[in-house]
Scaffold this active site. Sequence first.
Site, mmCIF file in Angstrom:
data_model
loop_
_atom_site.group_PDB
_atom_site.id
_atom_site.type_symbol
_atom_site.label_atom_id
_atom_site.label_comp_id
_atom_site.label_asym_id
_atom_site.label_seq_id
_atom_site.Cartn_x
_atom_site.Cartn_y
_atom_site.Cartn_z
ATOM 1 N N SER A 133 -3.937 13.533 -15.879
ATOM 2 C CA SER A 133 -5.200 13.374 -16.594
ATOM 3 C C SER A 133 -5.564 14.653 -17.328
ATOM 4 O O SER A 133 -5.281 15.762 -16.858
ATOM 5 C CB SER A 133 -6.289 13.057 -15.566
ATOM 6 O OG SER A 133 -7.557 13.207 -16.141
ATOM 7 N N PHE A 144 1.133 4.829 -11.245
ATOM 8 C CA PHE A 144 -0.232 4.795 -11.788
ATOM 9 C C PHE A 144 -1.306 4.826 -10.699
ATOM 10 O O PHE A 144 -2.481 4.938 -11.007
ATOM 11 C CB PHE A 144 -0.517 3.448 -12.482
ATOM 12 C CG PHE A 144 0.353 3.054 -13.611
ATOM 13 C CD1 PHE A 144 0.120 3.562 -14.869
ATOM 14 C CD2 PHE A 144 1.365 2.115 -13.448
ATOM 15 C CE1 PHE A 144 0.877 3.144 -15.941
ATOM 16 C CE2 PHE A 144 2.127 1.694 -14.515
ATOM 17 C CZ PHE A 144 1.884 2.213 -15.763
ATOM 18 N N TYR A 179 -11.225 14.839 -7.329
ATOM 19 C CA TYR A 179 -10.350 13.912 -8.067
ATOM 20 C C TYR A 179 -9.386 14.692 -8.960
ATOM 21 O O TYR A 179 -8.171 14.483 -8.941
ATOM 22 C CB TYR A 179 -11.198 12.937 -8.913
ATOM 23 C CG TYR A 179 -10.423 12.343 -10.058
ATOM 24 C CD1 TYR A 179 -9.469 11.349 -9.837
ATOM 25 C CD2 TYR A 179 -10.603 12.810 -11.364
ATOM 26 C CE1 TYR A 179 -8.723 10.844 -10.887
ATOM 27 C CE2 TYR A 179 -9.865 12.312 -12.414
ATOM 28 C CZ TYR A 179 -8.923 11.328 -12.173
ATOM 29 O OH TYR A 179 -8.185 10.841 -13.216
ATOM 30 N N LYS A 197 -5.079 15.314 -9.020
ATOM 31 C CA LYS A 197 -4.139 15.181 -10.142
ATOM 32 C C LYS A 197 -3.316 16.461 -10.278
ATOM 33 O O LYS A 197 -2.099 16.420 -10.463
ATOM 34 C CB LYS A 197 -4.893 14.903 -11.449
ATOM 35 C CG LYS A 197 -5.494 13.519 -11.546
ATOM 36 C CD LYS A 197 -4.427 12.444 -11.650
ATOM 37 C CE LYS A 197 -5.009 11.057 -11.725
ATOM 38 N NZ LYS A 197 -4.007 9.996 -11.533
ATOM 39 N N ASP A 257 0.855 -1.182 0.000
ATOM 40 C CA ASP A 257 0.000 0.000 0.000
ATOM 41 C C ASP A 257 0.897 1.241 0.000
ATOM 42 O O ASP A 257 1.717 1.419 0.907
ATOM 43 C CB ASP A 257 -0.861 -0.056 1.276
ATOM 44 C CG ASP A 257 -1.845 1.090 1.350
ATOM 45 O OD1 ASP A 257 -1.694 2.070 0.592
ATOM 46 O OD2 ASP A 257 -2.768 0.997 2.181
ATOM 47 N N LEU A 258 0.756 2.063 -1.015
ATOM 48 C CA LEU A 258 1.613 3.256 -1.111
ATOM 49 C C LEU A 258 1.360 4.224 0.043
ATOM 50 O O LEU A 258 2.176 5.104 0.291
ATOM 51 C CB LEU A 258 1.363 3.983 -2.436
ATOM 52 C CG LEU A 258 1.853 3.316 -3.708
ATOM 53 C CD1 LEU A 258 1.541 4.186 -4.909
ATOM 54 C CD2 LEU A 258 3.353 3.053 -3.651
ATOM 55 N N TYR A 310 -3.476 11.705 -19.527
ATOM 56 C CA TYR A 310 -4.276 10.745 -20.283
ATOM 57 C C TYR A 310 -5.581 11.392 -20.718
ATOM 58 O O TYR A 310 -6.234 12.061 -19.917
ATOM 59 C CB TYR A 310 -4.707 9.563 -19.422
ATOM 60 C CG TYR A 310 -3.678 8.676 -18.813
ATOM 61 C CD1 TYR A 310 -2.308 8.922 -18.866
ATOM 62 C CD2 TYR A 310 -4.105 7.538 -18.133
ATOM 63 C CE1 TYR A 310 -1.413 8.058 -18.265
ATOM 64 C CE2 TYR A 310 -3.217 6.668 -17.537
ATOM 65 C CZ TYR A 310 -1.866 6.935 -17.599
ATOM 66 O OH TYR A 310 -0.999 6.064 -16.988
ATOM 67 N N LYS A 337 -10.089 6.988 -8.728
ATOM 68 C CA LYS A 337 -10.351 7.754 -9.953
ATOM 69 C C LYS A 337 -11.818 7.998 -10.297
ATOM 70 O O LYS A 337 -12.127 8.368 -11.432
ATOM 71 C CB LYS A 337 -9.636 7.098 -11.136
ATOM 72 C CG LYS A 337 -10.216 5.771 -11.560
ATOM 73 C CD LYS A 337 -9.671 5.384 -12.929
ATOM 74 C CE LYS A 337 -10.545 4.417 -13.665
ATOM 75 N NZ LYS A 337 -11.782 4.959 -14.206
HETATM 76 N N1 UFG Z 1 -21.476 9.206 -20.708
HETATM 77 C C1 UFG Z 1 -22.798 8.855 -20.957
HETATM 78 N N2 UFG Z 1 -23.322 7.819 -20.242
HETATM 79 C C2 UFG Z 1 -22.616 7.129 -19.287
HETATM 80 C C3 UFG Z 1 -21.275 7.509 -19.036
HETATM 81 C C4 UFG Z 1 -20.729 8.559 -19.772
HETATM 82 O O1 UFG Z 1 -23.466 9.460 -21.804
HETATM 83 O O2 UFG Z 1 -23.169 6.215 -18.656
HETATM 84 C C5 UFG Z 1 -20.874 10.288 -21.501
HETATM 85 C C6 UFG Z 1 -20.409 11.457 -20.666
HETATM 86 O O3 UFG Z 1 -21.477 12.358 -20.412
HETATM 87 C C7 UFG Z 1 -19.292 12.041 -21.546
HETATM 88 C C8 UFG Z 1 -18.708 10.800 -22.213
HETATM 89 O O4 UFG Z 1 -19.697 9.784 -22.127
HETATM 90 O O5 UFG Z 1 -19.849 12.868 -22.534
HETATM 91 C C9 UFG Z 1 -17.431 10.298 -21.553
HETATM 92 O O6 UFG Z 1 -17.685 10.111 -20.171
HETATM 93 P P1 UFG Z 1 -16.694 9.248 -19.235
HETATM 94 O O7 UFG Z 1 -17.306 9.193 -17.881
HETATM 95 O O8 UFG Z 1 -16.370 7.949 -19.881
HETATM 96 O O9 UFG Z 1 -15.353 10.088 -19.258
HETATM 97 P P2 UFG Z 1 -15.046 11.598 -18.797
HETATM 98 O O10 UFG Z 1 -14.563 12.313 -20.014
HETATM 99 O O11 UFG Z 1 -16.174 12.197 -18.066
HETATM 100 O O12 UFG Z 1 -13.884 11.399 -17.747
HETATM 101 C C10 UFG Z 1 -12.784 10.571 -18.040
HETATM 102 C C11 UFG Z 1 -12.287 9.945 -16.742
HETATM 103 C C12 UFG Z 1 -11.676 10.968 -15.849
HETATM 104 C C13 UFG Z 1 -10.630 11.740 -16.607
HETATM 105 C C14 UFG Z 1 -11.208 12.317 -17.861
HETATM 106 C C15 UFG Z 1 -10.114 12.962 -18.673
HETATM 107 O O13 UFG Z 1 -13.352 9.333 -16.047
HETATM 108 O O14 UFG Z 1 -11.049 10.313 -14.791
HETATM 109 O O15 UFG Z 1 -11.783 11.294 -18.658
HETATM 110 O O16 UFG Z 1 -10.647 13.738 -19.678
HETATM 111 F F1 UFG Z 1 -10.180 12.732 -15.827
#
Ligand code: UFG
Length: 309
Positions: A70, A26, A94, A98, A4-5, A122, A30
């Site tokens: 991120s 990593f 969150y 970062k 555990d870090l 990322y 999140k």
């Molecule tokens: N979305 C939906 N339905 C869902 C889930 C997501 O329509 O059930 C949509 C969201 O509204 C968004 C897109 O899909 O438009 C992407 O959503 P994600 O939750 O997959 O990803 P996010 O871009 O919100 O966030 C992700 C990671 C974060 C990171 C970020 C970096 O979850 O940890 O990318 O840009 F910080």
Amino acid sequence: MQGDLCKVDDIQKVFKLYRFEAVIHFAGLKAVGESVSKPLRYYSNNLVSTINLMEVMSKNNCKNLVFSSSATVYGQPESVPCTEDYPLHVTNPYGRTKLINEDIMRDVHHADPEWKIVLLRYFNPVGSHPSGEIGEDPMDYPNNLMPFVQQVAVGRKEVLTVFGQDYPTRDGTGIRDYIHVMDLASGHTKALDKLFTTPDIGCAVYNLGTGKGTTVLEMVAAFVKASGKEIPLKYAGRRPGDCREVYAATEKAEKELGWRAKFGIADMCRDQWNWAKKNPYGYRGHQELEVHAQKFIKSEPLSNRHWAL
Ligand code: UFG
């Protein structure tokens, strides 16, 4: 070996066993939504772990670090694609962890220029190892788009909720830069090469994205095509805190790391479906998952701060 870090002794034990040239960090919690309801858990886990790791690295004279940051640190950028020098702006705990981690690393490098650090921002990681043996397996509710789509495809969820259909984008849904996990992985090896070959790298930052924006509906269509499965949709309002459109400028990583993403969304969906159909219940069987779900409801969410060697 597991540890555990957040426990300095655990890290020290590993550094006694091996001599490390560099570390790729990593580990971290999140889930954006969870970070809003449990900020202390996020600040404690994501910051203490980094501080402990860097202290032990420093004591052992290992000062080469690659960190998983991120695209969340850009918030909703004023324009796209986002270059690495855009203003940084976060909207949830969150994201703040970062950004604070990035700031800690910049400060550590400033205080001790022997440190060489690469911060990798990322974008949206998707897909699985092409073997179908390694993939994403959310411990609890899948918050991200593609893990949720995958669970609909294998029958674990009935319908995908699309958050927002009134964004000023080509089909009204949000745009993101989805990147294959294999491309992300190769970005790390390039970052390590860069650390070892660039004495004055300092604390450098690179986007890891494809430079292409894809809407939610385009992503779902690509998965339907790859899997042959139907993904029923329902529409809901915008998810709080969501951005309209984010994608990466990739020139800096191309020029300085010699890295660019090779895979497109069809590859990501093909590999993710391969993992999903071989492992519809992830790493655990169906029954084990049921037992876990019951325990999970009664107890604290599992931490993902553990690491393995
Ligand atoms: N979305 C939906 N339905 C869902 C889930 C997501 O329509 O059930 C949509 C969201 O509204 C968004 C897109 O899909 O438009 C992407 O959503 P994600 O939750 O997959 O990803 P996010 O871009 O919100 O966030 C992700 C990671 C974060 C990171 C970020 C970096 O979850 O940890 O990318 O840009 F910080």
